[in-house]
Design a protein around this motif. Structure first.
Motif, short mmCIF file in Angstrom:
data_model
loop_
_atom_site.label_atom_id
_atom_site.label_comp_id
_atom_site.label_asym_id
_atom_site.label_seq_id
_atom_site.Cartn_x
_atom_site.Cartn_y
_atom_site.Cartn_z
N HIS A 34 0.91 -1.01 -0.16
CA HIS A 34 0.12 -0.03 0.11
C HIS A 34 0.93 1.30 -0.09
O HIS A 34 0.27 2.45 -0.41
N PHE A 35 2.14 0.97 0.33
CA PHE A 35 3.03 2.29 0.45
C PHE A 35 4.12 2.03 -0.52
O PHE A 35 4.83 3.22 -1.04
N LYS B 128 3.26 -0.71 -5.16
CA LYS B 128 1.95 -1.15 -6.04
C LYS B 128 0.92 0.10 -5.60
O LYS B 128 -0.08 0.11 -5.68
N ARG B 129 1.35 1.04 -5.04
CA ARG B 129 0.51 2.39 -4.37
C ARG B 129 -0.28 2.77 -5.51
O ARG B 129 -1.45 2.83 -5.35
N GLU B 130 0.37 3.10 -6.63
CA GLU B 130 -0.68 3.79 -7.80
C GLU B 130 -1.81 2.70 -8.27
O GLU B 130 -2.72 3.05 -8.47
N GLY C 26 -6.28 8.08 -2.41
CA GLY C 26 -5.23 7.76 -1.59
C GLY C 26 -5.25 7.56 -0.36
O GLY C 26 -4.51 6.83 0.39
N VAL D 228 -6.28 4.06 0.68
CA VAL D 228 -5.26 3.11 0.55
C VAL D 228 -4.39 3.39 1.58
O VAL D 228 -3.99 2.25 2.20
N THR D 229 -4.27 4.36 2.10
CA THR D 229 -3.14 4.43 3.17
C THR D 229 -3.91 3.82 4.33
O THR D 229 -3.36 3.02 5.18
N GLY E 257 -3.84 0.16 4.15
CA GLY E 257 -2.74 -0.26 4.58
C GLY E 257 -2.13 -0.25 5.94
O GLY E 257 -1.66 -1.41 6.49
#
Length: 172
Positions: free
Chosen positions: A46-47, A50-52, A66, A69-70, A73
């Motif tokens: 997640h960081f 593969k974040r994008e 964003g 996802v943070t 994660g």
């Protein structure tokens, strides 16, 4: 696919090690290790790495992809660490199960809208993998729901009656 490979491999290796060391619950400790390793992997990406791609998976109806996802994660990493403590593991597993269900729409969104996906990212294989992950966390969470292991009771101390009466002492 990588999370499934990590789950299966770490669980298998951990069970062999636990059995050789005579652990009283080799399956339980192995499953916790496998799920922990899997969520350490998925939480880390997640960081890093593969974040994008993960941000692109978030359905458009959700604001601030964003941040989503943070947060997910961080929750995955915290849940993975919670699995390391035997007492926290059932709670961590329940939280991770809820997280898997909450994130499933993102998996469906990717499967239905993604271009040039590998076969394992199509809807049916991805759904089956999510089912395997849910089964793994349930295997940790459900035994605790059936009831806490009972602590051995101390035997009641029998005390002789201080006033034995006409028939002699009685045990209380």
């Amino acid at each position: 696919m990588e999370p499934l490979i990590v789950l299966v491999t770490v669980t298998g290796v951990s069970e062999v090690i636990a059995r050789r060391r005579g652990h009283p619950d080799p399956e339980g400790v192995a499953l916790r290790a496998g799920v922990c390793a899997m969520f350490l992997l998925t939480g880390t990406v997640h960081f890093i790495g593969k974040r994008e791609e993960l941000i692109a998976m978030v359905p458009g109806q959700l604001p601030w992809p964003g941040a989503v996802v943070t947060v997910t994660g961080v929750l995955e990493l915290l849940g993975a660490l919670g699995l390391l403590d035997r007492r926290l593991a059932p709670w961590a597993a329940r939280g991770l199960g809820i997280l898997l269900v909450a994130m499933f729409p993102a998996n469906v969104h990717l499967a239905l809208t993604g271009d040039d996906l590998p076969w394992w990212d199509h809807l049916v294989p991805r759904t089956l993998m999510q089912g395997a992950f849910l089964a793994a966390v349930a295997g940790i969470a459900l035994p605790a729901l059936r009831g806490r292991p009972r602590r051995p009771r101390r035997p009641r101390r029998r005390v002789a009656d201080p006033d034995p009466g006409p028939l002699g002492p009685t045990i209380q």
